[in-house]
Structures are given as structure tokens and as C-alpha cells.
Enzyme design. Structure first.
Site, mmCIF file in Angstrom:
data_model
loop_
_atom_site.group_PDB
_atom_site.id
_atom_site.type_symbol
_atom_site.label_atom_id
_atom_site.label_comp_id
_atom_site.label_asym_id
_atom_site.label_seq_id
_atom_site.Cartn_x
_atom_site.Cartn_y
_atom_site.Cartn_z
ATOM 1 N N ASP A 73 0.849 -1.267 -0.049
ATOM 2 C CA ASP A 73 -0.043 0.004 -0.023
ATOM 3 C C ASP A 73 0.982 1.307 -0.071
ATOM 4 O O ASP A 73 1.880 1.280 1.052
ATOM 5 C CB ASP A 73 -0.787 -0.051 1.103
ATOM 6 N N ASN A 81 -3.056 12.777 -2.685
ATOM 7 C CA ASN A 81 -4.232 13.247 -3.291
ATOM 8 C C ASN A 81 -4.818 14.771 -2.829
ATOM 9 O O ASN A 81 -5.203 15.567 -3.498
ATOM 10 C CB ASN A 81 -5.422 12.437 -3.402
ATOM 11 N N GLU A 116 -4.915 2.151 -3.726
ATOM 12 C CA GLU A 116 -3.501 2.515 -3.801
ATOM 13 C C GLU A 116 -2.800 1.226 -3.321
ATOM 14 O O GLU A 116 -1.744 0.978 -2.815
ATOM 15 C CB GLU A 116 -3.046 3.644 -2.889
#
Length: 196
Positions: A73, A81, A116
Site C-alpha cells: 500500500d 491526493n 492505492e
């Protein structure tokens, strides 16, 4: 005299055959494209979760083949973001996918697991090899900055498939190892405790 009608039929059929052949080729190309679209993540071009689960199912059914999995991850992806925008997040996902693809063998299954998270299924590996490969992936991701996000790292969980595993038990172990990597400071590889 009898060749006249045959020549007429042949001259009509030849162009029809060419058109039919072109249409068949076009349909085969469309089918190949649809196959790719159904198996690949549209952003990263990696396998999608469905394909990874099918690959994993085969490996779990044949536990004697010495297979293992890596779940990782991207660390602080929400921050990427939120700070740089979703387009920057997409750039990071694509860069991570490319870097990891370069580390793995063609026979390995690298998939975007969701968001992700990425998932790797490796066949014919032992504990040392899978830990080494996970470390190589970690280093490949962190090796160079990814603009505009800068330094990007990931946390990894690693586990081997056992003879009594189900997909659920294996995923639970590798997920637990990945979260142990996150709670231990991120940007590290943690191995399923049963491998020790």
C-alpha cells in the site's frame, strides 16, 4: 461458353470473400481488445483484482508449487491526493506500477488490488526469495521522487501459501503483515509471523 457464368460467380465471390476476411480480422482484434480491457486496470495497465484472484486461486489449490504473495500500500496516499490533486495521485499510481513491473518476472502476477493497494502473486519462491523481492519492490518505489508528489514509499506484507490455506486465510495473514509494516513506521517489509 460455360465458363462465362462461373467467371461471373467467381468475380462476385472474391470481393465478398475479402470483405468477409476483413470483417473477421476486425472482430478478432475487437475480441482481443475486450479481453485486455476485462483483465487490466485502466489506469495502471496492471492486472485487475479479478485476474489476481483467479491466479491466486490456482496457486492456493496447488500449494505444493511453493508460491507466495505480497500486498503493499502506498504510504500517505490520501495526503498526496489532498495536497497535489487526484491527477498527481494517478501519476504516482502509474509510476509505482511501472517501477514494480520492471522488478518482477514475466510469470509473476502484479495487480492493482484497489485504490492505492497492489498485490503480487509469485510462483516457485521460498521465504528468503519472497522477502528479497518485496524489499526490491520497496526500494524501486522509493528510489527516485515522483513529481509532483516528491518522495513516495510503500508498506509491504509478505506471506507464503500453506497447504491448508484458503484464499481468505492467506489474505488475512498478508493483510495483517502489511498493517504491521504501517504501524511500525511505514516504508518497510513485514513478513507473516508464520514464516519465521
Amino acid at each position: 461458353m460455360t465458363l462465362g457464368p462461373i467467371t461471373g460467380v467467381v468475380s462476385t465471390l472474391v470481393p465478398f470473400h475479402r470483405v468477409l476476411q476483413q470483417r473477421l480480422t476486425s472482430l478478432q482484434d475487437e475480441r482481443a481488445l475486450m479481453q485486455i480491457l476485462s483483465e487490466r486496470d485502466s489506469l495502471t495497465q496492471l492486472y485487475n483484482r479479478r485476474v489476481a484472484e483467479e491466479f491466486l486461486s490456482t496457486c492456493v489449490a496447488d500449494a505444493a508449487s511453493k508460491s507466495g504473495v505480497i500486498l503493499f500500500d502506498i504510504d500517505h496516499f490520501k495526503r498526496i491526493n489532498d495536497t497535489y490533486g487526484h491527477q498527481a495521485g494517478d501519476i504516482v499510481l502509474v509510476a509505482v506500477a511501472m517501477r514494480c513491473s520492471q522488478v518482477l518476472r514475466k510469470t509473476d502476477c502484479l495487480a492493482r488490488w484497489g485504490g492505492e493497494e497492489f498485490f503480487v502473486v509469485l510462483q516457485h519462491v521460498g521465504a528468503e526469495a519472497i522477502e528479497r523481492i518485496a524489499e526490491e519492490l520497496r526500494l524501486a518505489i522509493a528510489s527516485e521522487e515522483i513529481e509532483p508528489a516528491g518522495s513516495v514509499t510503500a508498506s509491504f506484507g509478505v506471506s507464503l501459501i500453506k497447504s491448508n490455506d484458503t484464499i481468505g486465510s492467506l489474505l488475512q495473514r498478508v493483510d495483517k503483515a502489511m498493517y504491521a509494516a504501517k504501524t511500525s513506521g511505514r516504508n518497510r517489509v513485514m513478513t507473516d509471523k508464520s514464516l519465521s
